[in-house]
Motif scaffolding. Structure first.
Motif, PDB file in Angstrom:
ATOM      1  N   LYS A   4       0.830  -1.204   0.000  1.00 25.10           N
ATOM      2  CA  LYS A   4       0.000   0.000   0.000  1.00 25.10           C
ATOM      3  C   LYS A   4       0.864   1.253   0.000  1.00 25.10           C
ATOM      4  O   LYS A   4       0.512   2.259  -0.609  1.00 25.10           O
ATOM      5  CB  LYS A   4      -0.912   0.013   1.223  1.00 25.10           C
ATOM      6  N   LEU A   5       2.003   1.189   0.658  1.00 24.75           N
ATOM      7  CA  LEU A   5       2.878   2.357   0.721  1.00 24.75           C
ATOM      8  C   LEU A   5       3.474   2.689  -0.639  1.00 24.75           C
ATOM      9  O   LEU A   5       3.677   3.864  -0.962  1.00 24.75           O
ATOM     10  CB  LEU A   5       3.964   2.143   1.765  1.00 24.75           C
ATOM     11  N   ASP A   6       3.766   1.676  -1.434  1.00 23.55           N
ATOM     12  CA  ASP A   6       4.236   1.918  -2.802  1.00 23.55           C
ATOM     13  C   ASP A   6       3.175   2.657  -3.615  1.00 23.55           C
ATOM     14  O   ASP A   6       3.478   3.595  -4.356  1.00 23.55           O
ATOM     15  CB  ASP A   6       4.573   0.596  -3.503  1.00 23.55           C
ATOM     16  N   VAL A   7       1.944   2.234  -3.446  1.00 26.39           N
ATOM     17  CA  VAL A   7       0.842   2.860  -4.180  1.00 26.39           C
ATOM     18  C   VAL A   7       0.623   4.289  -3.697  1.00 26.39           C
ATOM     19  O   VAL A   7       0.384   5.192  -4.500  1.00 26.39           O
ATOM     20  CB  VAL A   7      -0.440   2.007  -4.049  1.00 26.39           C
ATOM     21  N   VAL A   8       0.734   4.531  -2.382  1.00 27.40           N
ATOM     22  CA  VAL A   8       0.596   5.892  -1.846  1.00 27.40           C
ATOM     23  C   VAL A   8       1.664   6.801  -2.446  1.00 27.40           C
ATOM     24  O   VAL A   8       1.387   7.941  -2.827  1.00 27.40           O
ATOM     25  CB  VAL A   8       0.678   5.884  -0.300  1.00 27.40           C
ATOM     26  N   LEU A   9       2.873   6.313  -2.555  1.00 26.94           N
ATOM     27  CA  LEU A   9       3.960   7.112  -3.126  1.00 26.94           C
ATOM     28  C   LEU A   9       3.675   7.476  -4.580  1.00 26.94           C
ATOM     29  O   LEU A   9       3.818   8.639  -4.978  1.00 26.94           O
ATOM     30  CB  LEU A   9       5.284   6.356  -3.020  1.00 26.94           C
ATOM     31  N   ILE A  10       3.261   6.522  -5.375  1.00 27.28           N
ATOM     32  CA  ILE A  10       2.995   6.778  -6.798  1.00 27.28           C
ATOM     33  C   ILE A  10       1.823   7.734  -6.967  1.00 27.28           C
ATOM     34  O   ILE A  10       1.884   8.675  -7.762  1.00 27.28           O
ATOM     35  CB  ILE A  10       2.736   5.455  -7.547  1.00 27.28           C
ATOM     36  N   VAL A  11       0.755   7.521  -6.202  1.00 32.02           N
ATOM     37  CA  VAL A  11      -0.415   8.395  -6.325  1.00 32.02           C
ATOM     38  C   VAL A  11      -0.085   9.805  -5.840  1.00 32.02           C
ATOM     39  O   VAL A  11      -0.564  10.789  -6.399  1.00 32.02           O
ATOM     40  CB  VAL A  11      -1.616   7.795  -5.553  1.00 32.02           C
ATOM     41  N   GLY A  12       0.763   9.920  -4.822  1.00 33.91           N
ATOM     42  CA  GLY A  12       1.160  11.237  -4.344  1.00 33.91           C
ATOM     43  C   GLY A  12       2.055  11.974  -5.322  1.00 33.91           C
ATOM     44  O   GLY A  12       1.947  13.189  -5.482  1.00 33.91           O
ATOM     45  N   GLU A  24       2.034   0.962 -14.530  1.00 32.07           N
ATOM     46  CA  GLU A  24       3.203   1.241 -15.368  1.00 32.07           C
ATOM     47  C   GLU A  24       4.328   1.892 -14.572  1.00 32.07           C
ATOM     48  O   GLU A  24       5.497   1.570 -14.772  1.00 32.07           O
ATOM     49  CB  GLU A  24       2.804   2.137 -16.535  1.00 32.07           C
ATOM     50  N   LYS A  25       3.989   2.830 -13.678  1.00 34.59           N
ATOM     51  CA  LYS A  25       5.008   3.512 -12.880  1.00 34.59           C
ATOM     52  C   LYS A  25       5.708   2.565 -11.923  1.00 34.59           C
ATOM     53  O   LYS A  25       6.881   2.746 -11.603  1.00 34.59           O
ATOM     54  CB  LYS A  25       4.396   4.670 -12.089  1.00 34.59           C
ATOM     55  N   LEU A  26       4.992   1.540 -11.470  1.00 36.03           N
ATOM     56  CA  LEU A  26       5.597   0.547 -10.587  1.00 36.03           C
ATOM     57  C   LEU A  26       6.386  -0.510 -11.362  1.00 36.03           C
ATOM     58  O   LEU A  26       7.105  -1.298 -10.769  1.00 36.03           O
ATOM     59  CB  LEU A  26       4.518  -0.135  -9.742  1.00 36.03           C
ATOM     60  N   GLY A  27       6.245  -0.518 -12.672  1.00 34.75           N
ATOM     61  CA  GLY A  27       6.987  -1.462 -13.500  1.00 34.75           C
ATOM     62  C   GLY A  27       6.433  -2.874 -13.441  1.00 34.75           C
ATOM     63  O   GLY A  27       7.173  -3.842 -13.634  1.00 34.75           O
ATOM     64  N   LYS A  28       5.140  -2.998 -13.217  1.00 33.38           N
ATOM     65  CA  LYS A  28       4.514  -4.316 -13.140  1.00 33.38           C
ATOM     66  C   LYS A  28       3.801  -4.627 -14.435  1.00 33.38           C
ATOM     67  O   LYS A  28       3.468  -3.755 -15.231  1.00 33.38           O
ATOM     68  CB  LYS A  28       3.509  -4.368 -11.976  1.00 33.38           C
ATOM     69  N   LYS A  29       3.558  -5.909 -14.645  1.00 30.18           N
ATOM     70  CA  LYS A  29       2.851  -6.356 -15.847  1.00 30.18           C
ATOM     71  C   LYS A  29       1.349  -6.235 -15.638  1.00 30.18           C
ATOM     72  O   LYS A  29       0.865  -6.093 -14.523  1.00 30.18           O
ATOM     73  CB  LYS A  29       3.230  -7.791 -16.162  1.00 30.18           C
ATOM     74  N   SER A  30       0.612  -6.338 -16.716  1.00 36.58           N
ATOM     75  CA  SER A  30      -0.837  -6.151 -16.652  1.00 36.58           C
ATOM     76  C   SER A  30      -1.538  -7.244 -15.852  1.00 36.58           C
ATOM     77  O   SER A  30      -2.688  -7.083 -15.468  1.00 36.58           O
ATOM     78  CB  SER A  30      -1.420  -6.077 -18.060  1.00 36.58           C
ATOM     79  N   ALA A  31      -0.861  -8.337 -15.559  1.00 39.48           N
ATOM     80  CA  ALA A  31      -1.463  -9.398 -14.753  1.00 39.48           C
ATOM     81  C   ALA A  31      -1.683  -8.952 -13.311  1.00 39.48           C
ATOM     82  O   ALA A  31      -2.509  -9.517 -12.599  1.00 39.48           O
ATOM     83  CB  ALA A  31      -0.569 -10.640 -14.774  1.00 39.48           C
ATOM     84  N   HIS A  32      -0.995  -7.901 -12.875  1.00 39.10           N
ATOM     85  CA  HIS A  32      -1.128  -7.397 -11.508  1.00 39.10           C
ATOM     86  C   HIS A  32      -2.160  -6.272 -11.394  1.00 39.10           C
ATOM     87  O   HIS A  32      -2.282  -5.652 -10.338  1.00 39.10           O
ATOM     88  CB  HIS A  32       0.228  -6.874 -11.013  1.00 39.10           C
ATOM     89  N   TYR A  33      -2.908  -6.024 -12.452  1.00 41.68           N
ATOM     90  CA  TYR A  33      -3.869  -4.912 -12.462  1.00 41.68           C
ATOM     91  C   TYR A  33      -4.891  -5.041 -11.337  1.00 41.68           C
ATOM     92  O   TYR A  33      -5.172  -4.063 -10.638  1.00 41.68           O
ATOM     93  CB  TYR A  33      -4.586  -4.842 -13.811  1.00 41.68           C
ATOM     94  N   ASN A  34      -5.444  -6.236 -11.150  1.00 42.83           N
ATOM     95  CA  ASN A  34      -6.475  -6.420 -10.121  1.00 42.83           C
ATOM     96  C   ASN A  34      -5.936  -6.162  -8.725  1.00 42.83           C
ATOM     97  O   ASN A  34      -6.625  -5.560  -7.896  1.00 42.83           O
ATOM     98  CB  ASN A  34      -7.079  -7.818 -10.195  1.00 42.83           C
ATOM     99  N   SER A  35      -4.725  -6.581  -8.441  1.00 36.49           N
ATOM    100  CA  SER A  35      -4.173  -6.355  -7.107  1.00 36.49           C
ATOM    101  C   SER A  35      -3.908  -4.866  -6.871  1.00 36.49           C
ATOM    102  O   SER A  35      -4.147  -4.356  -5.776  1.00 36.49           O
ATOM    103  CB  SER A  35      -2.904  -7.175  -6.889  1.00 36.49           C
TER     104      SER A  35
END
Length: 76
Positions: A4-12, A24-35
């Motif tokens: 969650k902290l990674d997501v807070v950083l990107i959204v901020g 995309e900013k986290l460098g993950k593939k589209s399979a992680h979209y739901n998470s």
């Protein structure tokens, strides 16, 4: 694994981001979209991020801003 902290950083850092942009900013593939989307919705329920249509941004609360600056400081 994205926290969650990674997501807070990107959204901020990148306000008005869609889940796809966060992915995309986290460098993950589209399979992680739901998470990523589930993490964003959990943060929305906690009052840390807000949702405008399809875009997410950091909430304008003191606690959300403090959490972002703490994560930003630790990341830097």
């Amino acid at each position: 694994m994205v926290s969650k902290l990674d997501v807070v950083l990107i959204v901020g850092l990148f306000s008005k981001s869609s889940p796809k942009v966060v992915l995309e900013k986290l460098g993950k593939k589209s399979a992680h979209y739901n998470s990523i989307y589930n993490l964003l919705m959990a943060l929305k329920a906690a009052g840390i991020v807000k949702k405008d249509d399809e875009n997410f941004s950091l909430a304008e609360t003191v606690s959300a801003k403090r959490l972002f600056w703490l994560v930003y400081f630790c990341f830097k």
